[in-house]
Design a protein around this motif. Structure first.
Motif, mmCIF file in Angstrom:
data_model
loop_
_atom_site.group_PDB
_atom_site.id
_atom_site.type_symbol
_atom_site.label_atom_id
_atom_site.label_comp_id
_atom_site.label_asym_id
_atom_site.label_seq_id
_atom_site.Cartn_x
_atom_site.Cartn_y
_atom_site.Cartn_z
ATOM 1 N N ARG A 140 22.641 39.020 32.347
ATOM 2 C CA ARG A 140 21.511 39.163 32.648
ATOM 3 C C ARG A 140 21.137 40.233 33.717
ATOM 4 N N ASN A 141 22.069 40.525 34.362
ATOM 5 C CA ASN A 141 22.060 41.546 35.674
ATOM 6 C C ASN A 141 23.585 42.138 35.891
ATOM 7 N N PRO A 142 24.214 42.984 35.036
ATOM 8 C CA PRO A 142 25.413 43.372 35.174
ATOM 9 C C PRO A 142 25.624 43.993 36.705
ATOM 10 N N MET A 143 24.692 44.720 37.370
ATOM 11 C CA MET A 143 25.110 45.206 38.457
ATOM 12 C C MET A 143 25.286 43.971 39.566
ATOM 13 N N HIS A 144 24.230 43.034 39.545
ATOM 14 C CA HIS A 144 24.530 41.931 40.653
ATOM 15 C C HIS A 144 25.694 41.186 40.148
ATOM 16 N N PHE A 145 26.046 41.008 38.883
ATOM 17 C CA PHE A 145 27.189 40.185 38.609
ATOM 18 C C PHE A 145 28.401 40.906 38.922
ATOM 19 N N PHE A 146 28.465 42.279 38.790
ATOM 20 C CA PHE A 146 29.904 42.914 38.966
ATOM 21 C C PHE A 146 29.939 43.080 40.625
ATOM 22 N N LEU A 147 29.038 43.317 41.298
ATOM 23 C CA LEU A 147 28.991 43.565 42.831
ATOM 24 C C LEU A 147 28.763 42.219 43.460
ATOM 25 N N ASP A 148 28.223 41.789 43.215
ATOM 26 C CA ASP A 148 27.805 40.439 44.140
ATOM 27 C C ASP A 148 28.577 39.147 43.863
ATOM 28 N N VAL A 149 28.482 38.825 42.470
ATOM 29 C CA VAL A 149 28.912 37.752 42.232
ATOM 30 C C VAL A 149 30.585 37.564 41.688
ATOM 31 N N LEU A 150 30.929 38.492 40.998
ATOM 32 C CA LEU A 150 32.341 38.636 40.589
ATOM 33 C C LEU A 150 33.204 38.572 41.623
ATOM 34 N N PRO A 151 33.379 39.380 42.771
ATOM 35 C CA PRO A 151 34.407 39.303 43.678
ATOM 36 C C PRO A 151 34.271 38.193 44.414
ATOM 37 N N GLY A 197 38.615 47.791 37.217
ATOM 38 C CA GLY A 197 37.803 48.700 36.405
ATOM 39 C C GLY A 197 36.952 47.539 35.915
ATOM 40 N N THR A 198 35.944 47.973 34.977
ATOM 41 C CA THR A 198 34.918 47.083 34.131
ATOM 42 C C THR A 198 35.817 46.542 33.229
ATOM 43 N N ARG A 199 35.699 45.227 33.340
ATOM 44 C CA ARG A 199 36.412 44.321 32.205
ATOM 45 C C ARG A 199 35.739 42.902 32.043
#
Ligand SMILES: Cc1ncc(COP(=O)(O)O)c(C=O)c1O
Length: 404
Positions: free
Chosen positions: A49-60, A269-271
């Motif tokens: 839904r929002n890869p930027m938000h997911f990888f930078l804000d949520v995932l870590p 990396g992106t995975r």
């Protein structure tokens, strides 16, 4: 009172397994129930839904939160426990991290060899042979017979080989070809006493066995969550002892290089990390099943089928029951061929013609059959396999395969 049947065929529909097969190998790649796959889909939707938000804000944050839950489950300090995609990846990171450190410290001229047992998983054998070539050490396998008298024999055979010349011992917690539970507490204690670093390859252990990694005090411990914890595929753990964490690095260098453990592992990396993010769902699932009850069901089922395997193969118990948990292996002395291609042919033949999934493996010049007992299995699931193991039937199959 909850009247839901807790184990056996009554819950098999919780998994998307084909209904026309007996699935006797939930060990090699695991088996994930619908509800955990649904949890993974929710994470995937969030990611897209929002890869930027997911990888930078949520995932870590989420990767660390889920790693902390896993750390609590396996008795580890969360700062020294990271997710990796699989045990293969984790064992390789530990081997290379250690040998680089020993080389850089100028220790590899005295510590001249890396050792394991001959029950080692073949991919780990390959990586150890490659590491020995790259780092200029020797490589040796300690023979662990099968049939086996007991856990003390494993402990003593390994202890006899540990010495100043050893740079590293890699030992299984649950051995792949035999399904035997090795006495890792005694093995690690002996290695620590002799100053030998030890990696425990617990690929099958999380979920199947209770773990207390800080108490075990191995230098590294690796375990899969996708085998016996029901997570989706690509979810495993790497743990490092405090004395090793600073020089434990992933196999892939990424943006987080130099930040140490856990940061270097949390982002490589992106995975697709959604399997890691299902750890919480897998813990909830196991707790609802009842973790002690689940383990008891698995080992009781192994105990129930053991005499039937003995009767079918004509082999008395190949190892004491206290060395088994969720898996059981028997040697097939009537096998006319003993190589890994033939083992693969047997498995494929059983699946194609008899509709069951079971692995055959070669160890110590014997063809072994290995069955696993998961919560959706029942003793009757093994009947077709047991029939195949009778001498006349097994001979017939070998003839059908052209093994003359
Ligand atoms: C002892 C052992 N180590 C490592 C592995 C590799 O696991 P994965 O394929 O998840 O990396 C296995 C797989 O069965 C295993 O049994």
């Amino acid at each position: 009172m909850d009247k839901t049947p807790r184990f056996g065929h009554a819950i098999r529909h919780w998994w998307p397994l084909d209904t026309d097969i007996d699935f006797l190998n939930p060990a090699s790649f695991g088996a994930t129930p619908h509800e955990i796959l649904a949890a993974q889909s929710v994470w995937r939707d969030r990611m897209e839904r929002n890869p930027m938000h997911f990888f930078l804000d949520v995932l870590p944050l989420e990767v660390r939160r889920q790693a902390s839950l896993l750390a609590e489950f396996v008795g580890a300090d969360a700062d020294r426990l990271v997710f990796v995609e699989n045990a293969t990846n984790g064992v390789q990171a530990a081997i290379w991290s250690h040998l680089r450190e020993r080389r850089d410290a100028g220790k590899l001229s005295a510590e001249r060899e890396i050792i394991t047992t001959d029950q080692v998983y073949p991919a780990v054998r390959n990586m150890m042979r490659l590491a020995a070539r790259e780092f200029g050490t020797g490589y040796r396998e300690i023979h662990i017979p099968f049939p086996l008298s007991g856990a003390d024999e494993v402990r003593d055979r390994i202890a006899a080989e540990l010495g100043e010349r050893c740079a590293l011992l890699v030992v299984d917690h649950v051995a792949s070809p035999t399904g035997l539970v090795f006495p890792v507490h005694a093995i690690v204690a002996n290695a620590r006493e002799r100053g030998v670093a030890v990696i425990v390859d617990g690929a099958h252990a999380p979920g199947m066995l209770p773990l207390d990694l800080d108490a075990l005090d191995a230098d590294w411990y690796v375990g899969n969550c996708h085998k016996w914890m029901f997570t989706p595929k690509s979810c495993a753990l790497l743990y490092a002892a405090e004395r090793r964490a600073a020089h434990t690095h992933p196999n892939v260098v990424s943006l987080t290089v130099g930040k140490g453990m856990p940061a270097e592992f949390d982002y490589v990396g992106t995975r697709d990390c959604t399997a890691f993010l299902c750890l919480e769902a897998s813990l909830e699932f196991m707790r609802r099943l009842g973790i002690d009850g689940m383990r008891r069901y698995q080992s009781d089922l192994v105990a129930e089928i053991r005499p039937r395997f003995s009767a079918a193969t004509g082999v008395d118990t190949p190892a004491p029951h206290d060395m088994t948990a969720g898996m059981l292996a028997f040697p097939l002395y009537g096998a006319r061929r003993m190589d890994s291609d033939s083992a693969r042919q047997l498995r494929a033949h059983c699946y194609r013609t008899r509709k069951f999934e079971v692995p055959f493996m070669v160890h110590d010049n014997h063809m072994l059959v290995r069955a696993a007992a998961q919560v959706f299995n029942e003793a009757g699931d093994y009947d077709a396999l047991l029939e195949l193991l009778s001498e006349a039937e097994f001979n017939k199959v070998q003839t059908e395969l052209g093994w003359n």
